[in-house]
Design a protein around this motif. Structure first.
Motif: not given
Length: 91
Positions: A9, A33, A66-67, A69-71, A73-74
Motif C-alpha cells: 500500500s 492485488y 483481511n487482505y 478478502e481485499i485481494n 474483491t479489489e
C-alpha cells in the motif's frame, strides 16, 4: 493462493507482475492485488517484491488476514497489469 498485503500500500512496485506466468495481478490506485482464482501458487512473485508484501494465505500475518478478502474483491474491480511501471515511492 497468494495475497498482496499492507506493505504494498502506497508503494506499488510492479517487479512481481513481470514474472507472473498467468497474469493474475491487478492494479489498484494505491496497491496491487492478486486474483485468487487465477493465481497458480507458483511463488515466482514472492522473491521479486522489494517490500515483502506477497504471502501465501497460510503464512499471512494475522494482522493482515483481511487482505485475503481485499485481494478477492479489489481484483474484480481493477485492470490486469502485466508490465513494469514506476512505483509510487522513490526507489
Amino acid at each position: 493462493m497468494h495475497v498482496v498485503a499492507e506493505p504494498c500500500s502506497g508503494c506499488k512496485y510492479t517487479d512481481c507482475v513481470v514474472v507472473c506466468p498467468v497474469e493474475c495481478f491487478y492494479e489498484g490506485e494505491q496497491m496491487l492485488y492478486i486474483h485468487p482464482e487465477e493465481c497458480i501458487d507458483c511463488e515466482a512473485c514472492v522473491p521479486e517484491c522489494p517490500v515483502e508484501a506477497i504471502f501465501h494465505e497460510d503464512n499471512l500475518p494475522d494482522e493482515w488476514k483481511n487482505y485475503i478478502e481485499i485481494n478477492a474483491t479489489e481484483s474484480e474491480k481493477c485492470e490486469v497489469i502485466t508490465e513494469k511501471q514506476d512505483p509510487l515511492v522513490d526507489e
